[in-house]
Scaffold this motif. Structure first.
Motif, short mmCIF file in Angstrom:
data_model
loop_
_atom_site.label_atom_id
_atom_site.label_comp_id
_atom_site.label_asym_id
_atom_site.label_seq_id
_atom_site.Cartn_x
_atom_site.Cartn_y
_atom_site.Cartn_z
N VAL A 31 0.86 -1.18 0.00
CA VAL A 31 0.00 0.00 0.00
C VAL A 31 0.90 1.23 0.00
O VAL A 31 1.76 1.37 0.86
CB VAL A 31 -0.93 0.02 1.23
CG1 VAL A 31 -1.67 1.35 1.33
CG2 VAL A 31 -1.93 -1.13 1.17
N LEU A 32 0.72 2.10 -1.00
CA LEU A 32 1.48 3.35 -1.04
C LEU A 32 0.52 4.51 -1.19
O LEU A 32 -0.09 4.68 -2.25
CB LEU A 32 2.47 3.35 -2.21
CG LEU A 32 3.75 2.57 -1.93
CD1 LEU A 32 3.78 1.28 -2.67
CD2 LEU A 32 4.95 3.41 -2.25
N SER A 33 0.39 5.29 -0.13
CA SER A 33 -0.51 6.43 -0.13
C SER A 33 0.22 7.62 0.46
O SER A 33 0.88 7.50 1.49
CB SER A 33 -1.75 6.15 0.72
OG SER A 33 -2.43 5.00 0.27
N HIS A 77 3.49 -1.91 -12.11
CA HIS A 77 4.88 -1.59 -11.82
C HIS A 77 4.98 -0.30 -11.02
O HIS A 77 4.64 0.77 -11.52
CB HIS A 77 5.65 -1.42 -13.13
CG HIS A 77 5.44 -2.54 -14.10
ND1 HIS A 77 5.93 -3.81 -13.90
CD2 HIS A 77 4.74 -2.58 -15.27
CE1 HIS A 77 5.56 -4.59 -14.91
NE2 HIS A 77 4.84 -3.87 -15.75
N CYS A 78 5.42 -0.41 -9.79
CA CYS A 78 5.56 0.78 -8.94
C CYS A 78 6.95 1.36 -9.07
O CYS A 78 7.93 0.63 -9.18
CB CYS A 78 5.28 0.44 -7.47
SG CYS A 78 5.56 1.83 -6.35
N VAL A 79 7.05 2.67 -9.03
CA VAL A 79 8.34 3.34 -9.17
C VAL A 79 9.28 2.99 -8.00
O VAL A 79 10.50 3.11 -8.14
CB VAL A 79 8.13 4.88 -9.31
CG1 VAL A 79 7.72 5.51 -8.00
CG2 VAL A 79 9.35 5.55 -9.89
N THR A 80 8.74 2.53 -6.87
CA THR A 80 9.60 2.07 -5.77
C THR A 80 10.16 0.67 -6.04
O THR A 80 10.78 0.09 -5.17
CB THR A 80 8.85 2.06 -4.42
OG1 THR A 80 7.75 1.13 -4.50
CG2 THR A 80 8.30 3.44 -4.08
N PHE A 158 2.81 2.92 -11.49
CA PHE A 158 1.53 2.82 -10.79
C PHE A 158 1.10 4.12 -10.11
O PHE A 158 -0.04 4.24 -9.68
CB PHE A 158 1.63 1.67 -9.79
CG PHE A 158 0.32 0.98 -9.49
CD1 PHE A 158 -0.67 0.83 -10.46
CD2 PHE A 158 0.08 0.47 -8.23
CE1 PHE A 158 -1.86 0.17 -10.17
CE2 PHE A 158 -1.11 -0.19 -7.93
CZ PHE A 158 -2.07 -0.34 -8.90
N TRP A 159 2.01 5.09 -10.00
CA TRP A 159 1.55 6.36 -9.38
C TRP A 159 0.54 7.07 -10.28
O TRP A 159 -0.22 7.93 -9.81
CB TRP A 159 2.73 7.25 -8.99
CG TRP A 159 3.23 8.21 -10.01
CD1 TRP A 159 2.64 9.39 -10.41
CD2 TRP A 159 4.44 8.11 -10.77
NE1 TRP A 159 3.41 10.00 -11.37
CE2 TRP A 159 4.52 9.25 -11.61
CE3 TRP A 159 5.48 7.19 -10.82
CZ2 TRP A 159 5.59 9.47 -12.47
CZ3 TRP A 159 6.55 7.41 -11.68
CH2 TRP A 159 6.59 8.53 -12.49
N LYS A 160 0.53 6.69 -11.59
CA LYS A 160 -0.46 7.28 -12.50
C LYS A 160 -1.86 6.71 -12.26
O LYS A 160 -2.85 7.24 -12.78
CB LYS A 160 -0.04 7.05 -13.95
CG LYS A 160 1.32 7.65 -14.33
CD LYS A 160 1.25 9.14 -14.54
CE LYS A 160 2.60 9.71 -14.97
NZ LYS A 160 2.52 11.18 -15.20
#
Ligand SMILES: Nc1nc2c(c(=O)[nH]1)N[C@H]1C(S)=C(S)[C@@H](COP(=O)(O)O)O[C@H]1N2
Ligand SMILES: [Mo]
Length: 199
Positions: A31-33, A77-80, A158-160
């Motif tokens: 989870v990234l918020s 795909h997450c940038v992290t 995935f931030w998009k």
């Protein structure tokens, strides 16, 4: 006749070919918020497309669910640097929502309940590339992952994929969203490893 170099790579893990550069596979769903998970009562929920002329088209929760849905299975795909393969979603194609919206805008800025935003070319939301997703892995999308509904744009980092999406603003000009303003790449193609401004 064969391709000589083919043997070098031989029988490696087929999932490796689905991993963009610099990414690793995870079976978790992190989870990234950037802020707290907003609580949006479904009877107040709206999704609004606003055009460059200021015209607005809104859908209630019920109206969204009444639209034809699709069940994409996609890699994310997450940038992290985590990637997750073959994630299963259900939602409405953005094409369906744009079907009777008249626009000549080239850019889109997705907005979320809670204030998050992210920008992308409108073309990247068209032609079966993006959804307003409300189910994940056979269940209602959990709040921490963006429920009741999130944007899903799996071909970009995935931030998009804006969680708790409230609408899409169609614009003649491009303008950076939340992370794009903080040094992340304006476009964010994982296959070209466009993580930060200048990549
Ligand atoms: N509204 C909103 N959407 C968001 C974010 C956020 O902080 N707020 N984070 C983005 C980032 S950086 C990622 S990697 C994914 C994370 O989605 P997840 O928490 O479902 O894994 O959501 C994206 N969408
Ligand atoms: Mo991310």
């Amino acid at each position: 006749m064969g391709i000589v170099t083919r043997g070098f790579r031989g029988r490696r893990d087929p999932s490796a070919e689905k991993l963009p550069p610099g990414q690793y596979l995870t079976r978790e769903f992190p989870v990234l918020s950037a802020g707290p998970t907003p609580d949006i009562p479904l009877d107040q929920w709206r999704f609004t497309i606003r055009t460059e002329d200021g015209a607005e088209r809104s859908w209630t929760w019920r109206e969204l669910l009444d639209l034809p849905s699709e069940q994409p299975t996609v890699d994310i795909h997450c940038v992290t640097k985590w990637s997750k393969l073959a994630t299963r979603w259900e939602g409405v194609s953005v094409d369906t929502l744009l079907a009777d919206v008249s626009t000549s805008a080239r850019y889109a800025l997705a907005h979320s309940y809670g204030g998050y935003s992210t920008n992308l070319p409108l073309a990247d939301l068209r032609d079966g590339k993006a959804w307003i997703a409300y189910r994940y892995d056979g269940r209602d999308l959990p709040g921490e992952h963006g429920g009741p509904a999130r944007l899903l744009v799996p071909h970009l980092y995935f931030w998009k994929s804006a969680k708790w999406v409230s609408g899409i603003e169609l614009r003649a000009d491009d303008t950076p969203g939340f992370w794009e303003n903080l040094g992340y790449h304006n476009y964010g193609d994982p296959w070209r490893e466009q993580r930060y401004t200048g990549d």
